[in-house]
Scaffold this active site. Structure first.
Site, PDB file in Angstrom:
ATOM      1  N   TYR A   1      -5.671 -41.541 -27.897  1.00 14.69           N
ATOM      2  CA  TYR A   1      -5.983 -40.190 -27.424  1.00 14.69           C
ATOM      3  C   TYR A   1      -7.412 -40.161 -26.874  1.00 14.69           C
ATOM      4  O   TYR A   1      -8.097 -41.173 -26.842  1.00 14.69           O
ATOM      5  CB  TYR A   1      -5.701 -39.165 -28.535  1.00 14.69           C
ATOM      6  CG  TYR A   1      -4.245 -39.233 -28.940  1.00 14.69           C
ATOM      7  CD1 TYR A   1      -3.241 -38.945 -28.012  1.00 14.69           C
ATOM      8  CD2 TYR A   1      -3.849 -39.680 -30.202  1.00 14.69           C
ATOM      9  CE1 TYR A   1      -1.892 -39.064 -28.338  1.00 14.69           C
ATOM     10  CE2 TYR A   1      -2.502 -39.796 -30.535  1.00 14.69           C
ATOM     11  CZ  TYR A   1      -1.526 -39.491 -29.596  1.00 14.69           C
ATOM     12  OH  TYR A   1      -0.202 -39.622 -29.908  1.00 14.69           O
TER      13      TYR A   1
ATOM     14  N   CYS B   1       2.236 -35.419 -36.775  1.00 14.65           N
ATOM     15  CA  CYS B   1       2.715 -34.425 -35.812  1.00 14.65           C
ATOM     16  C   CYS B   1       4.139 -34.025 -36.150  1.00 14.65           C
ATOM     17  O   CYS B   1       4.973 -34.882 -36.452  1.00 14.65           O
ATOM     18  CB  CYS B   1       2.728 -35.009 -34.406  1.00 14.65           C
ATOM     19  SG  CYS B   1       1.113 -35.296 -33.718  1.00 14.65           S
TER      20      CYS B   1
ATOM     21  N   ALA C   1      -2.338 -33.798 -36.013  1.00 14.68           N
ATOM     22  CA  ALA C   1      -3.208 -33.667 -34.846  1.00 14.68           C
ATOM     23  C   ALA C   1      -3.087 -32.246 -34.300  1.00 14.68           C
ATOM     24  O   ALA C   1      -2.006 -31.819 -33.894  1.00 14.68           O
ATOM     25  CB  ALA C   1      -2.803 -34.678 -33.786  1.00 14.68           C
TER      26      ALA C   1
ATOM     27  N   ARG D   1     -10.705 -40.450 -37.934  1.00 11.91           N
ATOM     28  CA  ARG D   1      -9.749 -41.563 -37.955  1.00 11.91           C
ATOM     29  C   ARG D   1     -10.068 -42.430 -36.747  1.00 11.91           C
ATOM     30  O   ARG D   1     -10.039 -41.952 -35.610  1.00 11.91           O
ATOM     31  CB  ARG D   1      -8.313 -41.029 -37.877  1.00 11.91           C
ATOM     32  CG  ARG D   1      -7.322 -42.095 -37.478  1.00 11.91           C
ATOM     33  CD  ARG D   1      -5.897 -41.690 -37.738  1.00 11.91           C
ATOM     34  NE  ARG D   1      -5.590 -41.877 -39.144  1.00 11.91           N
ATOM     35  CZ  ARG D   1      -4.348 -41.828 -39.642  1.00 11.91           C
ATOM     36  NH1 ARG D   1      -3.323 -41.590 -38.864  1.00 11.91           N
ATOM     37  NH2 ARG D   1      -4.126 -42.037 -40.923  1.00 11.91           N
TER      38      ARG D   1
ATOM     39  N   GLN E   1      -6.811 -32.325 -38.715  1.00 10.89           N
ATOM     40  CA  GLN E   1      -7.180 -33.376 -37.763  1.00 10.89           C
ATOM     41  C   GLN E   1      -7.307 -32.742 -36.376  1.00 10.89           C
ATOM     42  O   GLN E   1      -6.311 -32.294 -35.801  1.00 10.89           O
ATOM     43  CB  GLN E   1      -6.128 -34.483 -37.720  1.00 10.89           C
ATOM     44  CG  GLN E   1      -6.581 -35.649 -36.840  1.00 10.89           C
ATOM     45  CD  GLN E   1      -5.509 -36.712 -36.650  1.00 10.89           C
ATOM     46  OE1 GLN E   1      -4.371 -36.397 -36.316  1.00 10.89           O
ATOM     47  NE2 GLN E   1      -5.864 -37.964 -36.855  1.00 10.89           N
TER      48      GLN E   1
ATOM     49  N   ARG F   1       4.775 -42.242 -43.530  1.00 12.79           N
ATOM     50  CA  ARG F   1       6.236 -42.250 -43.642  1.00 12.79           C
ATOM     51  C   ARG F   1       6.712 -42.252 -45.087  1.00 12.79           C
ATOM     52  O   ARG F   1       7.754 -41.652 -45.395  1.00 12.79           O
ATOM     53  CB  ARG F   1       6.797 -43.437 -42.861  1.00 12.79           C
ATOM     54  CG  ARG F   1       6.639 -43.250 -41.356  1.00 12.79           C
ATOM     55  CD  ARG F   1       6.803 -44.525 -40.588  1.00 12.79           C
ATOM     56  NE  ARG F   1       5.716 -45.474 -40.862  1.00 12.79           N
ATOM     57  CZ  ARG F   1       5.623 -46.681 -40.321  1.00 12.79           C
ATOM     58  NH1 ARG F   1       6.558 -47.101 -39.500  1.00 12.79           N
ATOM     59  NH2 ARG F   1       4.599 -47.472 -40.603  1.00 12.79           N
TER      60      ARG F   1
HETATM   61  C1  LIG Z   1       6.130 -38.448 -37.676  1.00 13.44           C
HETATM   62  C2  LIG Z   1       4.766 -39.051 -37.516  1.00 13.44           C
HETATM   63  C3  LIG Z   1       3.774 -38.304 -36.904  1.00 13.44           C
HETATM   64  C4  LIG Z   1       2.469 -38.813 -36.789  1.00 13.44           C
HETATM   65  N1  LIG Z   1       1.467 -38.020 -36.284  1.00 13.44           N
HETATM   66  C5  LIG Z   1       0.175 -38.427 -36.379  1.00 13.44           C
HETATM   67  C6  LIG Z   1      -0.888 -37.540 -36.117  1.00 13.44           C
HETATM   68  O1  LIG Z   1      -0.705 -36.353 -35.866  1.00 13.44           O
HETATM   69  N2  LIG Z   1      -2.159 -38.036 -36.181  1.00 13.44           N
HETATM   70  C7  LIG Z   1      -2.402 -39.337 -36.534  1.00 13.44           C
HETATM   71  O2  LIG Z   1      -3.567 -39.735 -36.583  1.00 13.44           O
HETATM   72  N3  LIG Z   1      -1.406 -40.175 -36.833  1.00 13.44           N
HETATM   73  C8  LIG Z   1      -0.127 -39.750 -36.794  1.00 13.44           C
HETATM   74  N4  LIG Z   1       0.883 -40.579 -37.171  1.00 13.44           N
HETATM   75  C9  LIG Z   1       0.536 -41.913 -37.717  1.00 13.44           C
HETATM   76  C10 LIG Z   1       0.436 -41.843 -39.231  1.00 13.44           C
HETATM   77  O3  LIG Z   1      -0.520 -40.914 -39.683  1.00 13.44           O
HETATM   78  C11 LIG Z   1       0.133 -43.234 -39.829  1.00 13.44           C
HETATM   79  O4  LIG Z   1      -1.131 -43.628 -39.395  1.00 13.44           O
HETATM   80  C12 LIG Z   1       1.169 -44.269 -39.422  1.00 13.44           C
HETATM   81  O5  LIG Z   1       2.477 -43.755 -39.542  1.00 13.44           O
HETATM   82  C13 LIG Z   1       1.052 -45.515 -40.301  1.00 13.44           C
HETATM   83  O6  LIG Z   1       1.140 -45.157 -41.665  1.00 13.44           O
HETATM   84  P1  LIG Z   1       2.499 -45.346 -42.527  1.00 13.44           P
HETATM   85  O7  LIG Z   1       2.856 -46.808 -42.449  1.00 13.44           O
HETATM   86  O8  LIG Z   1       2.109 -44.910 -43.919  1.00 13.44           O
HETATM   87  O9  LIG Z   1       3.580 -44.481 -41.925  1.00 13.44           O
HETATM   88  C14 LIG Z   1       2.184 -40.118 -37.269  1.00 13.44           C
HETATM   89  C15 LIG Z   1       3.217 -40.870 -37.840  1.00 13.44           C
HETATM   90  C16 LIG Z   1       4.477 -40.345 -38.004  1.00 13.44           C
HETATM   91  C17 LIG Z   1       5.540 -41.171 -38.687  1.00 13.44           C
END
Ligand SMILES: Cc1cc2nc3c(=O)[nH]c(=O)nc-3n(C[C@H](O)[C@H](O)[C@H](O)COP(=O)(O)O)c2cc1C
Length: 366
Positions: free
Chosen positions: A183, A26, A58, A231, A101, A325
């Site tokens: 959600y 997001c 999302a 997911r 998504q 990230r």
């Molecule tokens: C800025 C940000 C926005 C995110 N928005 C979503 C999202 O829109 N949909 C989703 O399923 N997960 C979202 N997440 C979760 C990530 O997709 C991911 O599952 C989570 O950060 C763990 O992965 P990572 O350790 O590689 O960051 C978001 C994470 C971050 C950091």
């Protein structure tokens, strides 16, 4: 050495050059669901990150299903037109295939952007009514959702299918459903949020009915050659919540109704839950899903290095990995991973001279 991470994979009829996905993120930067120039920049950059699969954040199927005032939507012609610009741009300038998504925030809707506090919107912040499987708020201080009626369920189901139609019309290569992070569809599955005692709650089989109805409605409009995934939550990480056993049951059910892949994430069912932060914390659950369901599995969560991602694929824990990230920190993560694993990755022609193979003796012109 041949890299497993950089080997191709097919999702339905969609050929992907490698097993790396940019996880949906997001950006809270839309206006009434409408994408803006930030999305052009952010997604345009990630379309050239070395990941073969770029999952757009999302994107909410109805206005009241947004998490925040800044969340992306696909519920109006204006949303569709703006996102079409972004899709065209990414396809024209980038190499990644684009997934969207589709989501409904349910009882986590009507919230502040993270940098505004990330809590429920106050009366002064133009909040809106939320729905959930039961009238239980996500946590203290959160809006109490209205119990979703069958009319709400029918509307949401149609909204998911309509958003999927819009997504395909504007050229998305794949559709992913948000079944995680607390959600609507996850809250429906989780016994922590779904306390219904009608046919839409109770046993896992009953809690599955509405989410599976949504999948069927979407599958009916997404041709079989176009990947449709979800997911899901591998664990609620809470007593009385969803477990990896439940995730396996869900995975089998999703496969039976025609999904092409599953992404294993976890956590987020209630405000109190703390999700693990250890490297690859969802990978053991993903491995079980993959082994016990036979569906293509992607996993996410604290995957940061090329070596770690390569091991997840080589060891059969998942068919694909998603990183969030790490890609924000380094939008060329995929290029550097390819370099670390002696693999090739597509780069735009304008940047081809950054390819390490072209470094030795390469004339520095221009
Ligand atoms: C800025 C940000 C926005 C995110 N928005 C979503 C999202 O829109 N949909 C989703 O399923 N997960 C979202 N997440 C979760 C990530 O997709 C991911 O599952 C989570 O950060 C763990 O992965 P990572 O350790 O590689 O960051 C978001 C994470 C971050 C950091």
């Amino acid at each position: 050495m041949t890299s497993a991470l950089f080997s191709p994979i097919k999702l339905a009829d969609l050929q992907l050059a490698n097993r790396i996905a940019v996880s949906p993120m997001c950006q809270y930067s839309a206006n009434d669901g409408v994408a803006d120039d930030w999305h052009m920049t952010h997604l345009g950059m990630l379309a050239n990150s070395g990941a073969s699969f770029l999952v757009v954040e999302a994107t909410h199927v109805e206005r009241h299903g947004r998490i925040t005032h800044g969340c992306l939507g696909l519920y109006s012609d204006a949303c569709e037109a703006a996102l079409q610009r972004v899709v065209n741009h990414c396809h024209r300038i980038g190499k990644a295939k684009l997934a969207i998504q589709l989501a409904h925030a349910g009882r986590k809707a009507s919230a502040q952007r993270p940098w505004e506090g990330g809590k429920a919107l106050s009366e002064a912040e133009d909040p809106w009514p939320t729905i959930g499987p039961s009238a239980l708020p996500f946590g203290p201080g959160w809006h109490a959702p209205r119990v979703a009626t069958e009319a709400d369920m029918a509307r949401v189901r149609t909204a998911f299918a309509d958003a999927a139609k819009r997504a395909l019309r504007i050229g998305f290569d794949a559709v992913e459903l948000h079944f995680a992070h607390g959600y609507l569809l996850h809250s429906w599955l989780s016994p922590l949020a779904n306390k219904r005692n009608d046919e839409w709650g109770g046993s896992l089989a009953s809690r599955l009915r509405f989410p599976l109805d949504v999948v069927r409605a979407v599958r009916a409009v997404v041709p079989r050659g176009v990947p449709l995934g979800a997911r899901i939550t591998g664990s609620d990480w809470a007593n009385g919540g969803l477990t990896p056993d439940d995730a396996v049951t869900l995975g089998k059910a999703l496969k039976d109704v025609g999904l092409d892949y599953i992404d294993v994430s976890s956590g987020g069912a209630t405000a109190e839950i703390r999700t693990p932060t250890s490297p690859g914390y969802n990978a053991p659950i993903a491995e079980r899903l993959r082994r016990e369901t036979g569906i293509v599995v992607r996993t996410v969560g604290m995957i940061t290095t090329a070596k770690q991602a390569e091991a997840i694929v080589t060891e059969g824990k998942a068919d694909m990995v998603a990183l969030a990230r790490a890609f924000l920190d380094n939008p060329h993560w995929g290029w550097h991973a390819a370099q670390a694993l002696s693999a090739d990755v597509a780069r735009p022609v304008q940047y081809q001279r950054s390819a390490p193979k072209l470094w030795p003796g390469a004339a520095l012109r221009g």
